[in-house]
Structure formats: C-alpha cells, structure tokens
Design an enzyme around this catalytic site. Structure first.
Site, mmCIF file in Angstrom:
data_model
loop_
_atom_site.group_PDB
_atom_site.id
_atom_site.type_symbol
_atom_site.label_atom_id
_atom_site.label_comp_id
_atom_site.label_asym_id
_atom_site.label_seq_id
_atom_site.Cartn_x
_atom_site.Cartn_y
_atom_site.Cartn_z
ATOM 1 N N GLU A 1 23.226 -26.178 -15.674
ATOM 2 C CA GLU A 1 23.817 -27.271 -14.847
ATOM 3 C C GLU A 1 25.481 -27.548 -16.462
ATOM 4 O O GLU A 1 26.180 -27.951 -16.288
ATOM 5 C CB GLU A 1 23.144 -28.725 -15.187
ATOM 6 C CG GLU A 1 24.358 -29.694 -14.659
ATOM 7 C CD GLU A 1 23.454 -31.459 -14.121
ATOM 8 O OE1 GLU A 1 22.580 -30.934 -13.404
ATOM 9 O OE2 GLU A 1 22.554 -31.563 -15.245
ATOM 10 N N LYS B 1 20.573 -43.283 -15.464
ATOM 11 C CA LYS B 1 21.962 -44.016 -16.471
ATOM 12 C C LYS B 1 22.890 -45.054 -16.066
ATOM 13 O O LYS B 1 23.077 -45.456 -16.428
ATOM 14 C CB LYS B 1 23.003 -42.652 -16.605
ATOM 15 C CG LYS B 1 23.816 -42.586 -17.318
ATOM 16 C CD LYS B 1 24.342 -41.016 -18.648
ATOM 17 C CE LYS B 1 25.591 -41.684 -19.998
ATOM 18 N NZ LYS B 1 26.094 -40.203 -20.204
ATOM 19 N N HIS C 1 1.901 -11.730 -12.226
ATOM 20 C CA HIS C 1 0.481 -11.118 -10.435
ATOM 21 C C HIS C 1 1.921 -11.859 -9.573
ATOM 22 O O HIS C 1 2.053 -11.956 -8.683
ATOM 23 C CB HIS C 1 -0.024 -12.022 -10.390
ATOM 24 C CG HIS C 1 -0.984 -11.179 -11.658
ATOM 25 N ND1 HIS C 1 -2.050 -10.300 -11.047
ATOM 26 C CD2 HIS C 1 -1.470 -12.313 -12.491
ATOM 27 C CE1 HIS C 1 -3.022 -10.415 -12.416
ATOM 28 N NE2 HIS C 1 -2.940 -11.291 -13.011
ATOM 29 N N GLY D 1 22.547 -36.950 -19.510
ATOM 30 C CA GLY D 1 21.157 -37.051 -18.874
ATOM 31 C C GLY D 1 20.668 -35.891 -18.949
ATOM 32 O O GLY D 1 19.117 -35.490 -19.690
ATOM 33 N N ARG D 2 20.947 -34.380 -18.983
ATOM 34 C CA ARG D 2 20.156 -33.328 -19.561
ATOM 35 C C ARG D 2 20.214 -33.437 -20.972
ATOM 36 O O ARG D 2 18.958 -32.333 -21.465
ATOM 37 C CB ARG D 2 20.814 -32.038 -19.105
ATOM 38 C CG ARG D 2 21.851 -31.449 -19.517
ATOM 39 C CD ARG D 2 22.258 -30.327 -18.865
ATOM 40 N NE ARG D 2 23.508 -30.208 -18.947
ATOM 41 C CZ ARG D 2 25.176 -31.591 -18.200
ATOM 42 N NH1 ARG D 2 24.511 -32.219 -17.796
ATOM 43 N NH2 ARG D 2 26.160 -30.974 -18.777
ATOM 44 N N LYS E 1 27.324 -35.407 -3.412
ATOM 45 C CA LYS E 1 26.459 -36.848 -3.351
ATOM 46 C C LYS E 1 27.358 -37.220 -2.020
ATOM 47 O O LYS E 1 27.024 -37.700 -1.291
ATOM 48 C CB LYS E 1 26.294 -37.082 -4.253
ATOM 49 C CG LYS E 1 25.099 -36.996 -5.598
ATOM 50 C CD LYS E 1 25.376 -37.405 -6.511
ATOM 51 C CE LYS E 1 23.865 -36.772 -7.740
ATOM 52 N NZ LYS E 1 24.199 -38.013 -9.019
ATOM 53 N N GLU F 1 18.303 -41.532 -4.876
ATOM 54 C CA GLU F 1 17.069 -40.899 -5.317
ATOM 55 C C GLU F 1 17.135 -41.671 -5.754
ATOM 56 O O GLU F 1 15.585 -42.757 -5.398
ATOM 57 C CB GLU F 1 16.964 -39.317 -5.144
ATOM 58 C CG GLU F 1 17.785 -38.382 -4.097
ATOM 59 C CD GLU F 1 19.164 -37.753 -5.062
ATOM 60 O OE1 GLU F 1 19.527 -36.852 -4.741
ATOM 61 O OE2 GLU F 1 19.356 -39.343 -6.059
#
Length: 534
Positions: free
Chosen positions: A345, A201, A376, A259-260, A502, A207
């Site tokens: 978030e 964005k 399981h 963003g999400r 960050k 990263e």
C-alpha cells in the site's frame, strides 16, 4: 532524480547477473562482516544476497544520490513528506520517550502524544483491575476490536505475537464485512462483560461502521439503554463522529499518523488492555531504539537502508518482482499479512512525487507463511521454479520457554543454505546411483532433483520475541519501506489506490437497492449483479 546512479546500478547488475553468491565469500573476504548488522536486539545477515561488492557499492551510491539522509531528516523533522495530502508523517513521535520534542509542520505534538499515552495507560488499568464496569456493573472480561486495514492488521499482529497463553482479557478482532466474521467473534461472549472498541481514522469507513452497528445491535439485545455507551470506545481522528455514534470514551490520534503506521497509537488500545501498559511500553521502547539506529548509523551499516537496497537491487537491477517472508515463529504468523499492507500500500505506486511516470518497477509482490508450513507449500517454487524469488527468514532462537528451538530454526538455516548453493544435475545423479538407482533411472530422475541454487535470502535473527524486539522488527520494516520510497521517488504515505473501488461499491449498492443494474454499468458487472440479485 539520480539518473547516473540508476544507470550504474543497472549496468553492474547486468554484469553480475550470473555471479554465484557462494563464490563471493572467497572473492570478497570481508563480505560476511560487511553485510551483517546488529540493531536494537536484531541481527541481520544480508551476505546471501545477490549483489557482488560492486553491486553493493552501486546500491549504496544510489541511496546517497537519492538523498536518503536528507529525506530521513525531513521525516523526523515533521516536514510535509506526504506531499499529496500536505501532511507530516510522524509515527516515530508515537514511540519516542516521554518529553520528546517532535513537531508536525511546525506545531509541537509530543505533549499531546504523552497525554494520550497516559489516558491509554490509565484506562487499561481500570479495565484490567475490574474497577471499570459495564451497564450492569460487571467488569469487562472480553474486548472486541473492530477495524480494517491499518486499524486491524497492526494490533492483530501485536496481540498474536505477545499474547499470553491464558490471557486475562479475551481479545477478538473483526475486520471483514462478511457477517460470519462478527458472528465468530461474538460467539461465547457475554454482552454484559464485553467491551467494543471501534477503530477508524475518519469514522466513515464502510466496513468498520457496518460491523460497529452489528455490535451495537448485539449489545442492545441484552443491555439496558442506560450506561450502554460504556461498552463502546472510539479510537479516531474524528472524535465528534465517534461520540455521535454512541462511544462513551474517545481516544484520538492525529492526521499525521498514517493508518498502516498507527499501531503505536491508541489504535492499539485493545492490545494495551489485553497485555497491560508495561508490555506495550516495552514495545514502544524497542521501536524507539530502532529509530535511533536508523537516525545515527552510517548508510553502509544501517539496517533499514541495507534491507531496502537489497530489495531495490533485486527488483530493479535483477528484475525480480516478488519477495517471500517466512517467519520461523508461530507468534509472528501475521507478519506477512502486515507487511503486505505496509509495503504494497505504501510503495505500490506508478508515479513519482511530481506526478510523472516512475519508469521502472517499484514495490514487489510480498507474500509468505510461517516456517515450516511454507516449506510444504510455496517453497517448491522458490527452490525449483523458473522465477527467482528472494526470501526473508525471520528467526527466533527461543520461541517458547528457555530452550532454543533448534528443530525450528535449523530448518530456516537449511532453507537459506539450499537456496544459495543448490544441487547440480551431476550431484543429483551421483546421489541416486549411490542410493541404488540404475544409471538409466538416475539419468531420468536427476533433472527433477536438480536445484539451480544461487537464489538470495536475508536472515533476521533475535534471541526471543519480546515486546522490545517486536517493536524493533516492525520499525525496521517501516523505515525500510520509507527508504525504498525515497529511492524510487514516490510518496509512500498516501493510498489513492484504495479509493476508486470504494466509490464504485457505493454506486453498486445503489443498484442493489434499486433491484437492477443502472444503465451506465458495464455489461460484465451488470450481468454479475443481476445473477447475484436473483
């Protein structure tokens, strides 16, 4: 804040804490019809939730007292519902039919949305047809999508859910700054036929930029500098930074897209290239159909509202701080990870919109795995552990081909049934004796084979996982998250919680460059840094 409505919900929940879910079907004959909803190709059954009729009515009254309908209108009206950042939140505009009329803080935005869609569709066609080529004139055969968080989880979910078994484009994702992630993504690819799409964005995400530099170095090792930029595409709200990085083309999205919530935009360009525009358009159409349901259905039959109220009743009424999501479809294996970001978030907040303490629990911990794998693993805990963990089963009748996958979805139905009805110690003892155990052995083993039951679950069914039903499913969870934020009176659209780490990471990197911890670093972190430097 609707204090009286909260007080009533908490009082009803205390009274009904021990009420048996199974008993409610007899006590409330219309329970099943009242708590099942069909919306945009999805069928929801919330009748196995813990609320009695009084609990449901109290939850519905809470939604009305919190003005869910008014806040919904503000969201779709483009008001600054993200108050801390002064932004509108208009992901519904991204999937609205062409020619819509959405406004963000009074400014028309739908024409720009349509323009970006057309650009995405056109670019995907020329890449898929082979007429768009790289530095050496060869068509692209692979796409490497670089992003993190909302720039990765959404497109990755879409690709896993809808990809053909033998895709025309080899689409790979890189999100982790660990070099191993990039190495795995690039293995076997030819730089001459690989397109890199960098999604950020702000185009400042540490990263993402580190991985983009690694991809750039990989391409530079094999391609001539001339036309090399054709291998780099930027998707960002900061186009000038993407061009400065070396992206030949830039696809934009606006700051009113969180963003999400951005997978409906050019953030999913890699999926559009891999799947084709028609598939992606179906995905948008499914979400738009759920948007219409959310806008038009009364609260008591509104699928996102009911999902939200069930969670709030469990979290705040019955003090259950976790929820598991089990998709019974391999193609939806990334759904729990996507929901972790979407919900935790968005609503993992401790202050109200005005900055005052919330004073109650907000978002639960969300976790999950595809069924039957989860059976399981952690299902042992949700059946017999001391904590009650509400479950959500996402069930696809036909996951592959035309035949209903009954061995798969019968497990989902059985898990919901078992969670609700359980097994008493007397039943367990009788079964052991019927199986040949002695009375002494039955007495010894029966407690271990007892299931307390009365544990809630919700089922979300679809006939097939299509672009339309996937779009509807994701939009369902988006609106559920929004409704919860309204009722908790928190801002679901900022994420300051990701910032502090960050900032401190940049400071630690300075210490790494200096070769020693700084004087103001705490003793534990300093010791760990020293050990890693050694």
């Amino acid at each position: 804040m609707p204090h009286a409505a909260w007080t009533e919900l908490e009082a009803v929940a205390r009274r009904d804490a021990d009420a048996r879910i199974l008993d409610q079907f007899a006590a409330d004959p219309d329970r099943l019809s009242r708590l099942t909803v069909d919306a945009a190709g999805l069928h929801l059954d919330l009748s196995k939730q813990s609320w009695t009729r009084a609990g449901f009515d109290a939850a519905l009254a809470l939604a009305r007292a919190a003005d869910v309908e008014g806040r919904r209108a503000a969201l779709f009206g483009g008001e600054a519902v993200n108050a801390t950042e002064g932004r509108a939140v208009l992901h519904p505009a991204l999937r609205a039919p062409g020619g819509a009329n959405f406004h963000a803080l009074g400014d028309a935005v739908s024409a720009d949305v349509d323009d970006v869609r057309h650009a995405m569709a056109n670019y995907s066609r020329i890449v898929r047809s082979g007429s768009e080529t790289g530095a050496t004139g060869r068509p692209f055969k692979a796409v490497v999508h670089i992003g993190i968080g909302g720039s990765d989880l959404g497109p990755r979910l879409v690709w896993d859910a809808l990809r053909p078994l033998q895709p025309e484009i080899d689409l790979r994702f890189v999100s982790n700054i660990d070099p191993r992630d990039m190495a795995e993504a690039l293995t076997g690819l030819d730089p001459e036929t690989t397109l890199v799409i960098v999604v950020s964005k702000t185009f400042t995400t540490q990263e993402t930029l580190a991985n983009a530099e690694a991809a750039k170095a990989w391409l530079a090792g094999s391609l001539p500098e001339e036309r090399r930029d054709r291998h780099f595409i930027g998707v960002t709200a900061a186009p000038e930074k993407a061009r400065a990085f070396g992206c030949a083309r830039v696809f934009g999205f606006s700051d009113w897209v969180g963003g999400r919530y951005s997978l409906w935009s050019a953030v999913s360009l890699s999926c559009v290239i891999g799947l084709g525009w028609d598939v992606f358009q179906g995905f948008l159409d499914g979400a738009a159909a759920l948007d219409r349901h959310f806008l038009e259905a009364p609260l008591e039959t509104n699928a996102p509202v009911l999902l939200a109220l069930a969670q709030i009743y469990n979290v705040d009424g019955l003090h259950r701080p976790a929820r598991t999501v089990a998709p019974y479809a391999h193609a939806l294996r990334r759904l729990p990870a996507f929901l972790q970001q979407l919900e935790m978030e968005s609503n993992g907040k401790r202050v109200r919109r005005d900055g005052s303490p919330v004073g109650r629990q907000t978002c639960p911990v969300v976790f999950g795995e595809p069924g039957t794998n989860g059976q399981h693993a952690f299902f042992q805990q949700i059946h017999q552990g001391p904590q009650v963990v509400p479950a959500e089963f996402v069930i696809v009748a036909r996951t592959h081909g035309e035949t209903p996958e009954s061995p798969l979805w019968s497990n989902a139905l059985a898990q919901g049934q078992a969670l609700m009805q359980g097994k008493t110690e007397a039943q367990a003892r009788a079964e052991l004796i019927a199986g040949g155990a002695s009375e002494a052995e039955a007495d010894r083993l029966a407690p271990h084979k007892t299931f307390p039951g009365n544990r809630p679950s919700t089922a979300i069914l679809m006939d097939r996982l299509t672009p339309q039903t996937l779009g509807a499913l994701i939009a369902l969870y988006e609106h559920k998250t929004f409704v919860e934020g309204v009722i908790w009176d928190i801002n679901s659209f900022d994420q300051w919680g990701v910032e502090l780490g960050k900032v401190l990471a940049r400071a630690v990197l300075k210490d790494v460059a200096a070769g020693a911890p700084s004087a103001d670093l705490d003793p534990s972190t300093a010791a760990l840094l020293t050990r890693l430097l050694a």
